[in-house]
Write an enzyme that holds these catalytic residues in place. Sequence first.
Site, PDB file in Angstrom:
ATOM      1  CD  GLU D  63      -1.805  -2.368   1.424  1.00 21.28           C
ATOM      2  OE1 GLU D  63      -0.635  -2.667   1.753  1.00 21.28           O
ATOM      3  OE2 GLU D  63      -2.714  -3.207   1.351  1.00 21.28           O
ATOM      4  CG  HIS D 132     -10.946  -5.803   7.735  1.00 10.98           C
ATOM      5  ND1 HIS D 132      -9.836  -6.109   8.471  1.00 10.98           N
ATOM      6  CD2 HIS D 132     -10.735  -6.350   6.515  1.00 10.98           C
ATOM      7  CE1 HIS D 132      -8.997  -6.837   7.734  1.00 10.98           C
ATOM      8  NE2 HIS D 132      -9.523  -6.991   6.546  1.00 10.98           N
TER       9      HIS D 132
HETATM   10  C1  TPP Z   1      -2.211  -4.613   4.435  1.00  8.05           C
HETATM   11  C2  TPP Z   1      -3.338  -5.375   3.863  1.00  8.05           C
HETATM   12  N1  TPP Z   1      -3.601  -5.241   2.562  1.00  8.05           N
HETATM   13  C3  TPP Z   1      -4.612  -5.931   2.008  1.00  8.05           C
HETATM   14  C4  TPP Z   1      -5.379  -6.762   2.757  1.00  8.05           C
HETATM   15  C5  TPP Z   1      -6.501  -7.571   2.115  1.00  8.05           C
HETATM   16  N2  TPP Z   1      -6.087  -8.962   2.121  1.00  8.05           N
HETATM   17  C6  TPP Z   1      -6.504  -9.804   3.077  1.00  8.05           C
HETATM   18  S1  TPP Z   1      -5.781 -11.299   2.950  1.00  8.05           S
HETATM   19  C7  TPP Z   1      -4.899 -10.825   1.578  1.00  8.05           C
HETATM   20  C8  TPP Z   1      -4.005 -11.819   0.890  1.00  8.05           C
HETATM   21  C9  TPP Z   1      -2.849 -12.189   1.734  1.00  8.05           C
HETATM   22  O1  TPP Z   1      -2.146 -13.226   1.116  1.00  8.05           O
HETATM   23  P1  TPP Z   1      -1.080 -14.076   1.913  1.00  8.05           P
HETATM   24  O2  TPP Z   1      -0.253 -13.174   2.758  1.00  8.05           O
HETATM   25  O3  TPP Z   1      -0.370 -14.926   0.943  1.00  8.05           O
HETATM   26  O4  TPP Z   1      -1.935 -14.947   2.928  1.00  8.05           O
HETATM   27  P2  TPP Z   1      -2.974 -16.097   2.627  1.00  8.05           P
HETATM   28  O5  TPP Z   1      -4.322 -15.474   2.660  1.00  8.05           O
HETATM   29  O6  TPP Z   1      -2.612 -16.691   1.323  1.00  8.05           O
HETATM   30  O7  TPP Z   1      -2.833 -17.037   3.756  1.00  8.05           O
HETATM   31  C10 TPP Z   1      -5.194  -9.524   1.246  1.00  8.05           C
HETATM   32  C11 TPP Z   1      -4.632  -8.838   0.089  1.00  8.05           C
HETATM   33  C12 TPP Z   1      -5.096  -6.850   4.125  1.00  8.05           C
HETATM   34  N3  TPP Z   1      -5.815  -7.589   4.954  1.00  8.05           N
HETATM   35  N4  TPP Z   1      -4.064  -6.159   4.650  1.00  8.05           N
END
Ligand code: TPP
Lengths: 320, 320, 348, 348
Positions: D63, D132
């Site tokens: 971000e 959120h």
């Molecule tokens: C800083 C931030 N940006 C965006 C989001 C929205 N978001 C929630 S989970 C996610 C994906 C995260 O992927 P990863 O770290 O690989 O974890 P996984 O869900 O695959 O376990 C996103 C983009 C968030 N929660 N926090």
Amino acid sequence: MLDKKEALSLYQKLVLVRLAEETIREEYFKDEMKTPVHLGIGAEAISVGVCHCLPSGTKTFGTYRNHALYLAVTGDTDGFFAELYGRLSGPGKGKAGSMHLCAPEHGLMATSAVVGTTIPLAVGAALANAYRKTSDVVTVFFGDGAVEEGAFWESLNFASLKRLPVLFVCEDNGLAIHAHARERRGFRSIPDAVRAFECHLGAGDGSDIVDVVQSTRAMLGQMSQEPKPGFLHFTYFRFLEHVGPREDFDAGYREKPSPQELERLDPVRRLERELLRRGVAPSALETIRAEASAKVRRGAEEAQKAPFAPPAELTTDVWT
Amino acid sequence: MLDKKEALSLYQKLVLVRLAEETIREEYFKDEMKTPVHLGIGAEAISVGVCHCLPSGTKTFGTYRNHALYLAVTGDTDGFFAELYGRLSGPGKGKAGSMHLCAPEHGLMATSAVVGTTIPLAVGAALANAYRKTSDVVTVFFGDGAVEEGAFWESLNFASLKRLPVLFVCEDNGLAIHAHARERRGFRSIPDAVRAFECHLGAGDGSDIVDVVQSTRAMLGQMSQEPKPGFLHFTYFRFLEHVGPREDFDAGYREKPSPQELERLDPVRRLERELLRRGVAPSALETIRAEASAKVRRGAEEAQKAPFAPPAELTTDVWT
Amino acid sequence: MDVKSLMTFREALNLALVREMEEDPSVFVFGLDVADHKRIFGSTQNLVEKFGTERCFGTPLSEDAMTGVALGAAISGLRPVHVHIRADFLLLAMNQIGNMMSNLRYMSGGKLTIPLVLRAVIGRGWGQSAQHSKSLHGIFAHFPGLKVVVPTTPQDAYGLLRASIRDDNPVIFLEHRWLYDISGEVDENEAAALGQAAVRREGDAVTLVCTSWMNVEALKAAEILSRRGVEVEIVDVRTVTPLDEETIVSSVNRTRHCVVADYDWIFCGFGAELAAVIGQGCFGRLKRPVERLGFAPAPCPTTRPLENLFYPSAPTIIRAVEKLLGLAETDLRGESFYSYEQRFKGPF
Amino acid sequence: MDVKSLMTFREALNLALVREMEEDPSVFVFGLDVADHKRIFGSTQNLVEKFGTERCFGTPLSEDAMTGVALGAAISGLRPVHVHIRADFLLLAMNQIGNMMSNLRYMSGGKLTIPLVLRAVIGRGWGQSAQHSKSLHGIFAHFPGLKVVVPTTPQDAYGLLRASIRDDNPVIFLEHRWLYDISGEVDENEAAALGQAAVRREGDAVTLVCTSWMNVEALKAAEILSRRGVEVEIVDVRTVTPLDEETIVSSVNRTRHCVVADYDWIFCGFGAELAAVIGQGCFGRLKRPVERLGFAPAPCPTTRPLENLFYPSAPTIIRAVEKLLGLAETDLRGESFYSYEQRFKGPF
Ligand SMILES: Cc1ncc(C[n+]2csc(CCOP(=O)(O)OP(=O)(O)O)c2C)c(N)n1
Ligand SMILES: Cc1ncc(C[n+]2csc(CCOP(=O)(O)OP(=O)(O)O)c2C)c(N)n1
Ligand SMILES: [Mg+2]
Ligand SMILES: [Mg+2]
């Protein structure tokens, strides 16, 4: 190798920057230049050398240690001093001061006093170039400390992912204010840490403008052959304190190099020796210095006679 | 190799997690569990396997995809379901929900729904250990997406610089919500990108708990021999949608693996096969499953009878 | 034992750190520049020498993660004092501050405590400009779970910093650069509590509710106004959260006039909260609307003439008071106002 | 050509994006999730199909840098619309927002223009919880140089988003998740201007000044109050910066009673600014102090019973109006209020 003409033109630019900063050093104690100054004495060859290789109008971004960059891009000593003296005729109407010098009309889009903050902007500008289907290379200069900021890694990742035409130039003086690299880096070296990213990697001696120019040309060549970002790592020696006009070898956090060492680390002296070695007459260099000196002196003098911004300017330019 | 007894105990833990999540999948449509759920089906072996190797009470940190972690650390299905049903008897009094499960009394300090945010906290906890001259290893679990956040690089750098006893565990499912690694990574691979930092590096198959345990033990051995952070990279397959109880192979962003492939990617089935191969009686596994199932069912049922927090709890725990 | 002595704000900060570090081995100080030879304008001096590099150390440039590190250490039972040489840099750490630090206790059902201080310096002068001049106390105070302190006197620098370090909640402690050179008597035994405003000067004509440096400007304004018989009351807010509404409201209910002089932008700032609180608590008593003073609605400019106009000052306060009371303008030509060049110039 | 049609808020956002992208090739949309199959709750649907992946694309999770990328593209002449699925995540970008985006035009002496929109969704319900659920419009509005928009109706989602994209200043555009499902008539030809509040309902008893979702709650409250003869006026603020003080103040000067119902925490929030502006502009006219409603002073809890108490709602507004007017409490037992489970549940 650079030909003599080109080397002389580089000398001209280097000397202009050096003399401008030496003038700041003299004038600063009069307390009329009310802006912090992060002088780049020792670092000039990097901005001057890299910008020398860029087509004019190329978009560039930098930091608060931006004097060499501003002058390399614009040659505008008058505007430079006007801004440092806080006058309306400065490129930022005096609102910017030393730390925020910019000249979008020459491609120098922004410099900033928060470490690392212009790196993603440069990537955004490169994205704009890619969006418009041009491959013009955007260049961003930053210190080695910026590599510790998350924004650097995020920017490098995105640029590499999108294979954007952006040239990252790391000006590594091994210091962040008074903190040495060893107190800040948990990785082996900056080039090592960057190696896994999809970008071209180059390095050079930032005290030697010939090396800077050659490394930059080689890098630009690679970038045009295989479109990916470029990362250039240049080391250099910071002659003065972090901010302000003085030396600070007595502060205790670093040793003063030997006179021979200082000669080697001074990009102006180094190019001077090279030119003399190649048969340029001392008087030719003297002429260049005299011209630059006159230009600088005029800039500094005129600036002090110029008016300040009127009060209405306080709230102008906040929004369109 | 793990001995049979240890493998059975791992099976017990894995099954508990799996059944708890399968119960969520069944119950979720009744609309009483009013919290987003990021299920870890396919990922259980990583949290369970790593935590199995840590001395009890070790400080751990995680993400919103934390069910396996919470249960691996606490075994507490009752508190787990109470929290998911938003009840006062949950570890966060229902204020936390699925995304913020924690159990500091068991070492599970914090999990968080903002990607990457607990990574520096783990480094801070490791700093606290170093400060107190203990070499206890703090462990933090995070997804592959977190590696794109600046906070990851800043944390890795600082931990490496200070040689802190922190184990970074990257749970790599190649997805961030619906975005594939290739759409997000400008570097060759996560281990490659981390290699230049002063930390131990290891990797394993996150679908295979035996591999997870062995890699973790090897890593902990290295960390105790040469005090530096450790970085463990585990790949695994996310069986379900990013958030919620369903499969989503019909959404179009990825293919459904073949049944054989799915068998291989399922850590519970995989350990099951291994145990059978090693002569464990199917009935022994059945007993483990039945016990776990009863425990899970009781947790889910009791939770739904438990009271919610009274109104005064709304503004309790904000400040001390 | 005599424990009163004259010292500067910077020395008072330093003394508070030393005392807390002496008394509690879990207190440590870290952040960029805390351990170099300049030592955050002297406020962290001698800490390395007295307590070693494990209890006072610099960091890489990584405000986001370092704030998380502080938080992680705090929930692990240490008492970090994390220092930033400018409050502006806290914007890099806003995610940890607003999404983590402020929530973690609540989300853990009260199991975690967060004894953490974020010290940050509010820069000003000699071209500090748009990125080295923010205060942002109202921004931080907006998030439930944080405490926010804006000391003005050396006594408060000392007492409130000690109280902040001892507090089991995250405290953001904002120190105006110009206050560093101000001297005052400090009683080492005087305990301070967060959540109490101080009446710096009594008066019956107007209440000036001030934060940080604005107290200094207000005192100067009061001195000038007093010569023409206008006695203003000055309330130093001291802690933004928890806010001592009672002291503020009861003063305004007495004077029935109020100027809020906040050291920040006006729009959606802490000054708005003060005006709202006073509008409510002094309803029907106020003879005129609350007057809000603060930064001009612009980024802070570098050049001195515009910078002078950017900040509210003693003259601005005087004019606001005169307007409120319907008085003619005092002739200020003979007056001398604070000029920072008498204290420092050039690089700092 | 008939250009009025009934559509949801989500469709209106989508239509605004489509129209701007059709009309101006320099407009593009990027951010996490904008190009996946869910398309930010449908608001970015069809953009990839219509305009290609170069004008609508996802990003890594970064971000801070992505906001800088948007800024860099904007000063290079493009018109980025950068999207965040939750406003909370903007805290990761606060440095770029508060130290760069808001300053860069000023610092360049007006040479740079920054035509940039940051869209962010305000989450709520089904356990969105502390990380959120933020809105933060008052925080952003505190920085001079930014504009902040909080649309409520589909017409505004359409008109104000188009106006924001066309604006040459950085605009933060905050969309409440629950509004996405609200339908309304949208006139494609109706241009909207930033800086104008809207009177959603006329009345003489009390003015309710509302932001975002609070307008929906206020309309419900108005309907109930109307049945007992209390006609409230509802002013939808629409844009926080620039703020249309005139419409607000003149309404309150007529009704002489005001409830500020802001969709955020109260302390140091935009509600404080509104109360301060009204306290000043309606001085002497107000019969009772301005009443401020907003989030409870806590992080947002997950569990539904506490979440219900966390948010101000139609009943809270009714009670505030009754208190202001000295009326007995309406019996609300037979009333039905908004419950999001009718719209969505579970994962979203
Ligand atoms: C800083 C931030 N940006 C965006 C989001 C929205 N978001 C929630 S989970 C996610 C994906 C995260 O992927 P990863 O770290 O690989 O974890 P996984 O869900 O695959 O376990 C996103 C983009 C968030 N929660 N926090
Ligand atoms: C984000 C941020 N953190 C801290 C500072 C304070 N600061 C100013 S310059 C500097 C050192 C930067 O070092 P480097 O990037 O190597 O640049 P150099 O000054 O050596 O050219 C620091 C820490 C800042 N301006 N911005
Ligand atoms: Mg450096
Ligand atoms: Mg993932």
